[in-house]
Write an enzyme that holds these catalytic residues in place. Structure first.
Site, PDB file in Angstrom:
ATOM      1  N   GLY A  19       2.812  -1.097   4.282  1.00  0.00           N
ATOM      2  CA  GLY A  19       2.865   0.326   3.950  1.00  0.00           C
ATOM      3  C   GLY A  19       4.293   0.758   3.679  1.00  0.00           C
ATOM      4  O   GLY A  19       4.844   0.523   2.599  1.00  0.00           O
ATOM      5  N   GLY A  20       4.924   1.368   4.674  1.00  0.00           N
ATOM      6  CA  GLY A  20       6.253   1.958   4.515  1.00  0.00           C
ATOM      7  C   GLY A  20       7.268   1.052   3.832  1.00  0.00           C
ATOM      8  O   GLY A  20       7.989   1.493   2.925  1.00  0.00           O
ATOM      9  N   GLY A  38       2.322   2.413  10.706  1.00  0.00           N
ATOM     10  CA  GLY A  38       3.245   3.526  10.519  1.00  0.00           C
ATOM     11  C   GLY A  38       3.950   3.969  11.793  1.00  0.00           C
ATOM     12  O   GLY A  38       4.583   5.016  11.831  1.00  0.00           O
ATOM     13  N   GLU A  65      -5.361  -4.887  10.740  1.00  0.00           N
ATOM     14  CA  GLU A  65      -4.356  -3.837  10.903  1.00  0.00           C
ATOM     15  C   GLU A  65      -4.638  -3.063  12.188  1.00  0.00           C
ATOM     16  O   GLU A  65      -5.428  -2.111  12.170  1.00  0.00           O
ATOM     17  CB  GLU A  65      -4.410  -2.871   9.714  1.00  0.00           C
ATOM     18  N   ASN A  83       0.878  -1.174   0.000  1.00  0.00           N
ATOM     19  CA  ASN A  83       0.000   0.000   0.000  1.00  0.00           C
ATOM     20  C   ASN A  83       0.913   1.221   0.000  1.00  0.00           C
ATOM     21  O   ASN A  83       1.490   1.570   1.022  1.00  0.00           O
ATOM     22  CB  ASN A  83      -0.878  -0.035   1.269  1.00  0.00           C
ATOM     23  N   TRP A  84       1.054   1.817  -1.175  1.00  0.00           N
ATOM     24  CA  TRP A  84       1.998   2.939  -1.296  1.00  0.00           C
ATOM     25  C   TRP A  84       1.491   4.214  -0.633  1.00  0.00           C
ATOM     26  O   TRP A  84       2.238   5.183  -0.488  1.00  0.00           O
ATOM     27  CB  TRP A  84       2.290   3.231  -2.781  1.00  0.00           C
TER      28      TRP A  84
HETATM   29  P1  PGA Z   1       2.781   0.371   7.618  1.00  0.00           P
HETATM   30  O1  PGA Z   1       1.309   0.573   6.979  1.00  0.00           O
HETATM   31  O2  PGA Z   1       3.320  -0.915   7.077  1.00  0.00           O
HETATM   32  O3  PGA Z   1       3.558   1.579   7.175  1.00  0.00           O
HETATM   33  O4  PGA Z   1       2.587   0.324   9.098  1.00  0.00           O
HETATM   34  C1  PGA Z   1       0.443  -0.506   6.815  1.00  0.00           C
HETATM   35  C2  PGA Z   1      -0.860  -0.029   6.217  1.00  0.00           C
HETATM   36  O5  PGA Z   1      -1.335   1.048   6.579  1.00  0.00           O
HETATM   37  O6  PGA Z   1      -1.464  -0.724   5.378  1.00  0.00           O
END
Ligand code: PGA
Length: 249
Positions: free
Chosen positions: A232-233, A172, A166, A9-10
């Site tokens: 995400g990151g 994040g 999640e 997920n960019w």
């Molecule tokens: P993250 O984000 O890996 O940066 O914690 C995950 C997401 O929000 O799907």
């Protein structure tokens, strides 16, 4: 056997040049990856990314969709439009959409339905906040979020989606749920789905998301009810993303 998925997920990151480099590096390193791989770029880059992914096994996803099919909805994008650009997977109910843009359970369910109607695969994100976890409400919260969609779309439509657990406090933040914490919630969600329909429980792919890194992915994905990750990151760095994909092998 449920096939594992790793989806990037960019969020609101990227540029034409950066996307191109990232995807060329990911595609070059995919040789020993056996799970399903998905990337979800921001809307303006769907066409660019679709072209770069042509004749590769990486699938295109989107981060958001309108619950409506067509009409005067400024700024929105319909499921049919996403399908036309080659999207297969679309996130719904991400905590950032729930908390910043007012996507409540009813709207999330309507978006899920819109995606299924366009033969797209919804990735339904659920998860508790830190306050909810500390109050012991984790299972109640994720159950409510799952049931809101399940009740509205029914077992058959729900079965064509994917679920992502999640925890909001892990997104994040660098704080990851321990494999045991995540497994407990995944098992509870699978049991809830199995109560409705045994096949739904057994077959549903439930991803974990929230600060998944190359270092913690294998242990998370090794849990019996964790079927991959929503990243995400770490999906913005090809070496990290590829290492996470390999951890799902
Ligand atoms: P993250 O984000 O890996 O940066 O914690 C995950 C997401 O929000 O799907």
């Amino acid at each position: 056997m449920r096939r594992k998925i790793v989806a990037g997920n960019w969020k609101m990151h990227g540029s034409i040049a950066a996307n191109r480099q990232l995807l060329l590096d990911v595609l070059a390193g995919l040789g020993d990856v056996s799970c399903d791989v998905v990337v979800c770029p921001p809307f303006p880059y769907l066409a660019q990314v679709a072209e770069l992914l042509q004749s590769s096994r990486v699938m295109l996803g989107a981060q958001h969709v309108s619950e409506f099919a067509v009409g005067a909805y400024t700024g929105e994008v319909s499921a049919a439009m996403l399908a036309e650009f080659g999207c297969r997977y679309v996130l719904v109910g991400h905590s950032e959409r729930r908390s910043l843009y007012g996507d409540d359970d009813a709207r999330v369910a309507a978006k899920f339905r819109a995606l299924v109607d366009s033969a797209l695969i919804p990735v339904l994100c659920v998860g508790e906040t830190l306050v909810q976890r500390e109050r012991g409400e984790t299972e109640a919260v994720v159950s409510r979020q799952l049931e809101a969609v399940l009740d509205q779309v029914g077992v058959d439509a729900f079965a064509s989606g994917v679920v992502a657990y999640e925890p909001v406090w892990a997104i994040g933040t660098g704080l990851t749920a321990t494999p045991e914490q995540a497994q407990r919630v995944h098992a509870a969600m699978r049991a809830l789905l199995a109560e409705r329909d045994a096949g739904l429980g057994a077959g549903m792919r439930i991803l974990y998301g929230g600060s998944v890194k190359a270092q913690n992915a294998a242990e998370l994905f090794g849990q019996p009810d964790i079927d991959g990750g929503l990243i995400g990151g770490a999906s913005l760095q090809s070496t990290d993303f590829l290492a996470i994909c390999r951890a799902a092998n």
